[in-house]
Write a protein that holds these residues in place. Structure first.
Motif, mmCIF file in Angstrom:
data_model
loop_
_atom_site.group_PDB
_atom_site.id
_atom_site.type_symbol
_atom_site.label_atom_id
_atom_site.label_comp_id
_atom_site.label_asym_id
_atom_site.label_seq_id
_atom_site.Cartn_x
_atom_site.Cartn_y
_atom_site.Cartn_z
ATOM 1 N N VAL A 131 -35.512 34.667 -20.623
ATOM 2 C CA VAL A 131 -35.839 35.355 -21.883
ATOM 3 C C VAL A 131 -36.529 34.400 -22.836
ATOM 4 C CG1 VAL A 131 -34.891 36.566 -23.883
ATOM 5 C CG2 VAL A 131 -33.855 36.900 -21.626
ATOM 6 N N LYS A 132 -37.596 34.886 -23.465
ATOM 7 C CA LYS A 132 -38.267 34.187 -24.557
ATOM 8 C C LYS A 132 -38.405 35.167 -25.712
ATOM 9 C CE LYS A 132 -41.004 31.127 -21.560
ATOM 10 N NZ LYS A 132 -42.381 30.692 -21.188
ATOM 11 N N THR A 133 -38.008 34.757 -26.913
ATOM 12 C CA THR A 133 -38.037 35.676 -28.054
ATOM 13 C C THR A 133 -38.405 34.941 -29.334
ATOM 14 O OG1 THR A 133 -36.761 37.295 -29.317
ATOM 15 C CG2 THR A 133 -35.566 35.386 -28.463
ATOM 16 N N THR A 139 -39.936 38.438 -24.305
ATOM 17 C CA THR A 139 -40.412 38.609 -22.935
ATOM 18 C C THR A 139 -39.244 38.339 -21.984
ATOM 19 O OG1 THR A 139 -42.651 37.934 -23.511
ATOM 20 C CG2 THR A 139 -42.043 37.827 -21.192
ATOM 21 N N ILE A 140 -39.002 39.290 -21.081
ATOM 22 C CA ILE A 140 -37.915 39.171 -20.121
ATOM 23 C C ILE A 140 -38.521 39.148 -18.715
ATOM 24 C CG2 ILE A 140 -35.817 40.241 -19.212
ATOM 25 C CD1 ILE A 140 -35.511 41.646 -21.918
ATOM 26 N N THR A 141 -38.246 38.072 -17.995
ATOM 27 C CA THR A 141 -38.748 37.937 -16.621
ATOM 28 C C THR A 141 -37.571 38.064 -15.667
ATOM 29 O OG1 THR A 141 -40.511 36.455 -17.386
ATOM 30 C CG2 THR A 141 -40.023 36.471 -15.021
ATOM 31 N N ARG A 142 -37.680 39.006 -14.725
ATOM 32 C CA ARG A 142 -36.593 39.255 -13.791
ATOM 33 C C ARG A 142 -37.107 39.236 -12.352
ATOM 34 N NH1 ARG A 142 -34.249 44.814 -14.704
ATOM 35 N NH2 ARG A 142 -36.457 45.336 -14.967
ATOM 36 N N ALA A 143 -36.234 38.807 -11.437
ATOM 37 C CA ALA A 143 -36.486 38.960 -10.004
ATOM 38 C C ALA A 143 -35.635 40.124 -9.522
ATOM 39 C CB ALA A 143 -36.129 37.687 -9.253
ATOM 40 N N ILE A 144 -36.277 41.065 -8.810
ATOM 41 C CA ILE A 144 -35.612 42.297 -8.394
ATOM 42 C C ILE A 144 -35.654 42.417 -6.878
ATOM 43 C CG2 ILE A 144 -35.694 44.818 -8.502
ATOM 44 C CD1 ILE A 144 -34.800 43.599 -11.112
ATOM 45 N N ASN A 145 -34.485 42.625 -6.278
ATOM 46 C CA ASN A 145 -34.428 42.930 -4.843
ATOM 47 C C ASN A 145 -34.806 44.392 -4.631
ATOM 48 O OD1 ASN A 145 -33.466 40.345 -4.097
ATOM 49 N ND2 ASN A 145 -31.387 40.945 -4.695
ATOM 50 N N ALA A 146 -35.841 44.619 -3.846
ATOM 51 C CA ALA A 146 -36.307 45.967 -3.552
ATOM 52 C C ALA A 146 -36.568 46.090 -2.057
ATOM 53 C CB ALA A 146 -37.583 46.272 -4.342
ATOM 54 N N PRO A 147 -36.612 47.302 -1.513
ATOM 55 C CA PRO A 147 -36.908 47.465 -0.083
ATOM 56 C C PRO A 147 -38.238 46.846 0.326
ATOM 57 C CG PRO A 147 -36.060 49.510 -1.011
ATOM 58 C CD PRO A 147 -36.273 48.583 -2.157
ATOM 59 N N THR A 156 -42.496 42.811 -21.807
ATOM 60 C CA THR A 156 -42.639 42.268 -23.160
ATOM 61 C C THR A 156 -42.435 43.383 -24.171
ATOM 62 O OG1 THR A 156 -44.195 40.585 -22.405
ATOM 63 C CG2 THR A 156 -44.163 41.082 -24.767
ATOM 64 N N PHE A 157 -41.434 43.218 -25.018
ATOM 65 C CA PHE A 157 -41.144 44.167 -26.100
ATOM 66 C C PHE A 157 -41.706 43.600 -27.401
ATOM 67 C CE2 PHE A 157 -37.955 44.654 -22.872
ATOM 68 C CZ PHE A 157 -37.694 46.018 -22.799
ATOM 69 N N SER A 158 -42.279 44.451 -28.229
ATOM 70 C CA SER A 158 -42.844 43.945 -29.484
ATOM 71 C C SER A 158 -42.732 44.971 -30.600
ATOM 72 C CB SER A 158 -44.310 43.549 -29.289
ATOM 73 O OG SER A 158 -45.096 44.654 -28.909
ATOM 74 N N LEU A 159 -42.505 44.447 -31.790
ATOM 75 C CA LEU A 159 -42.482 45.227 -33.026
ATOM 76 C C LEU A 159 -43.535 44.679 -33.980
ATOM 77 C CD1 LEU A 159 -38.641 45.340 -33.832
ATOM 78 C CD2 LEU A 159 -40.057 47.337 -33.342
ATOM 79 N N LYS A 160 -44.020 45.538 -34.867
ATOM 80 C CA LYS A 160 -44.841 45.061 -35.980
ATOM 81 C C LYS A 160 -43.916 44.655 -37.117
ATOM 82 C CE LYS A 160 -48.655 48.136 -34.711
ATOM 83 N NZ LYS A 160 -49.507 49.277 -35.126
ATOM 84 N N GLU A 161 -44.465 44.053 -38.172
ATOM 85 C CA GLU A 161 -43.622 43.577 -39.267
ATOM 86 C C GLU A 161 -42.901 44.724 -39.963
ATOM 87 O OE1 GLU A 161 -45.743 41.077 -41.931
ATOM 88 O OE2 GLU A 161 -46.008 39.474 -40.460
ATOM 89 N N LYS A 162 -43.486 45.897 -39.956
ATOM 90 C CA LYS A 162 -42.816 47.083 -40.484
ATOM 91 C C LYS A 162 -43.294 48.298 -39.693
ATOM 92 C CE LYS A 162 -46.162 47.905 -44.219
ATOM 93 N NZ LYS A 162 -46.312 48.147 -45.666
ATOM 94 N N GLY A 163 -42.552 49.381 -39.818
ATOM 95 C CA GLY A 163 -42.900 50.574 -39.061
ATOM 96 C C GLY A 163 -41.920 50.820 -37.925
ATOM 97 N N CYS A 164 -42.057 51.972 -37.298
ATOM 98 C CA CYS A 164 -41.099 52.413 -36.280
ATOM 99 C C CYS A 164 -41.696 52.451 -34.878
ATOM 100 C CB CYS A 164 -40.583 53.808 -36.651
ATOM 101 S SG CYS A 164 -39.702 53.849 -38.234
ATOM 102 N N GLU A 165 -42.797 51.762 -34.664
ATOM 103 C CA GLU A 165 -43.423 51.746 -33.347
ATOM 104 C C GLU A 165 -42.926 50.558 -32.535
ATOM 105 O OE1 GLU A 165 -47.893 51.403 -31.338
ATOM 106 O OE2 GLU A 165 -47.658 52.103 -33.400
#
Length: 557
Positions: A131-133, A139-147, A156-165
């Motif tokens: 995790v880096k924040t 930003t979250i980096t994961r290793a996933i076991n898949a078939p 990567t999750f992001s917000l603006k300084e204000k607002g609901c987006e």
């Protein structure tokens, strides 16, 4: 006016019903859900949803062995809690809005799925996420076991300084793969929402709880959460530009940023009680093809916040359709009135004053029509003795009676429908205003004069009764509104027989019974409207008296 025995009994019955009604309504609207928390019972989605099997198998365990430390992102309007293991938002808090108690902030708490969670069949986490924040993004980096092998997923999750987006981007790759990898049955879990009264502590009124979407043909449509499975779930999920879930005051609009042709909608609901579901939407992704050494990229965004016309319109084309202030065509009128109310607020910075200004504006627009209607009613009152004579004279000849009455109308310049026209024209405005003021989130917890909350009744104190936990709330605005209705009724010229007048005299009491517990923003509008009507009647009466006194002088000259 003379009150006989029947009138007195009717009045007493109305007062008794008025006292008992809030308690009866409270019994019918009782909810076991506590503010800010929802206990849910899962209802499985029908087979019509093509990816439900894959989604069900991707659920998190019922109880984790060790609590997961969440990542917090926040701006001026939202606070997010993100689970790094699932790379999903598990709680959204609306920092500027509160539940009915005025202390707890409104929030959406997710269960075993979170917002923006990437779901698939037979996936499991491989090792600890990285995790880096920085407070507004992470930003979250994961290793996933898949078939298909071990996947590397970077979100990567992001917000603006204000607002609901809130934005979320996905990078998916398969390190070390020598051949193309195809991922199927992927679902991005989007937002979910519960009926407002089940979590807020507000009184249950008309419930607005639905799923909206805009097709890639540019058409908006919606489905109520109360529909049965056959009507709620799509037999063939359409491609949409965005999908949304909403309740009375809040909504979440979900869209894909990098696909102008839209995505295939995914939907679900689980029930809090037998008749009250939490509804959710998401996106079914087409097969994702990843070449060796390459990565697949897709981006989604959501508007998580209060119903605001400007914010919704800015976030998504046609997004303002999620408002649902009123039914059918009245919704457009209600949205216009809400826009005007917001314009007044930008000028005076007071929602109470804005309601007063909006009321005056509406009454001023209808002033000429109302004035003509009052004049017509006054003329009708003046010729009532003539009508009475005609009815007595031609009571055995209805056809001739109608002819003579029509001639009298014409001779006196009376339009028998002119008195009804102002009322008929104002009915749509009234219903649109009612819906707008009842659904405007801007009025919640906003005080004006003695009103602590323009979205609730303006109770200043209660009168305890002998029955345990029963009391009568004292709401000054609705009492003032009723008193003004009585004054207005006495000033309004009426051409009715005694029985009709007696019924009209009881109307204010009946209105008091039905409107006693209305939000104070609505009763403020109605009180000012009645005051405006009284002033208009007084001015017309005074002008008529001046005109009448001036006629002899003109004749004398």
């Amino acid at each position: 006016m003379k009150f006989d025995k029947e009138t007195l009994i009717a009045l007493i019955v109305c007062v008794v019903i008025l006292i008992a009604w809030p308690f009866v309504a409270r019994l019918f609207n009782k909810s076991d859900a506590k503010s800010g928390s929802v206990e849910t019972v899962r209802q499985e989605a029908p087979a019509a949803v093509p990816t439900e099997t894959a989604v069900e198998s991707a659920k998190a365990p019922a109880a984790a062995a060790t609590p997961v430390k969440t990542i917090r992102l926040a701006n001026a309007d939202l606070a997010l809690e993100i689970n790094p293991d699932s790379a999903a938002i598990v709680k959204v808090t609306y920092l500027n809005h509160y539940y009915a108690n005025g202390k707890s902030k409104v929030e959406t708490v997710y269960g075993d799925r979170g917002e923006f969670q990437l779901l698939a069949n037979n996936w499991s986490l491989n090792g600890e996420p990285v995790v880096k924040t920085d407070g507004l993004s992470c930003t979250i980096t994961r290793a996933i076991n898949a078939p298909q092998g071990v996947l590397k997923i970077v979100q990567t999750f992001s917000l603006k300084e204000k607002g609901c987006e809130v934005n979320c981007s996905y990078l998916v790759s398969v390190p070390g793969a020598k051949n193309e990898v195809v991922l199927t049955d992927l679902v991005v879990y989007g937002p979910e929402i519960a009926p407002w009264h089940t979590v807020s502590g507000d009184k249950k009124r008309a419930v607005s709880h639905r799923m909206d979407y805009r097709t890639n043909y540019g058409e908006n449509d919606d489905i109520s959460s109360s529909e049965d499975d056959e009507d709620f779930y799509f037999a063939r999920p359409p491609a949409v530009l965005w999908a949304a879930v909403s309740n009375k005051y809040f909504c979440s609009v979900f869209k894909q940023l990098d696909n102008r042709h839209g995505f295939q909608i995914w939907q679900d609901r689980r029930f809090i009680t037998k008749d009250e579901p939490i509804i959710a939407v998401g996106a079914v992704l087409p097969p994702v093809k990843i070449a060796p050494g390459k990565e697949a990229k897709f981006d989604f965004a959501v508007y998580d916040g209060p119903k605001n016309i400007d914010a919704l319109g800015d976030f998504a084309e046609g997004g303002a359709g999620v408002m649902h202030l009123a039914w059918g065509p009245l919704n457009y009128l209600a949205r216009l009135l809400l826009w005007i109310l917001g314009l007044f607020h930008s000028l005076c910075n007071s929602w109470g004053v804005s309601i007063i200004l909006l009321t005056i504006l509406v009454r001023a627009v209808f002033y000429p029509i109302t004035a003509k209607g009052n004049e017509s009613m006054k003329k009708m009152q003046r010729v009532q003795p003539m009508f009475k004579e005609l009815r007595e004279k031609y009571k055995d000849n209805p056809q001739l009676l109608n002819q003579k009455m029509t001639e009298l109308y014409r001779a006196e310049g009376i339009n028998p429908f002119a008195g009804c026209l102002p009322i008929l024209l104002q009915i749509p405005i009234f219903f649109a205003l009612y819906a707008m003021l009842d659904n405007a989130i801007d009025l919640r917890h906003v005080s004006f004069l003695w009103c602590k909350n323009l979205a609730a009744a303006d109770t200043i104190f209660t009168i305890p009764l002998f029955i345990k936990n029963w009391s009568i709330p004292v709401n000054p605005l609705v009492l003032a509104m009723t008193a003004l209705m009585v004054i207005q009724q006495r000033m309004t010229p009426m051409s009715m027989d005694p029985a009709q007048k007696k019924m009209m005299a009881l109307m204010p009491v009946v209105m008091l019974f039905f409107l006693y517990d209305l939000p104070s923003g609505l009763t403020l509008y109605w009180t000012i409207s009645n005051l405006f009507s009284i002033l208009q009647l007084w001015l017309q009466k005074r002008r008529g008296q001046q005109t009448g006194s001036a006629k002899p002088q003109n004749q004398g000259n």
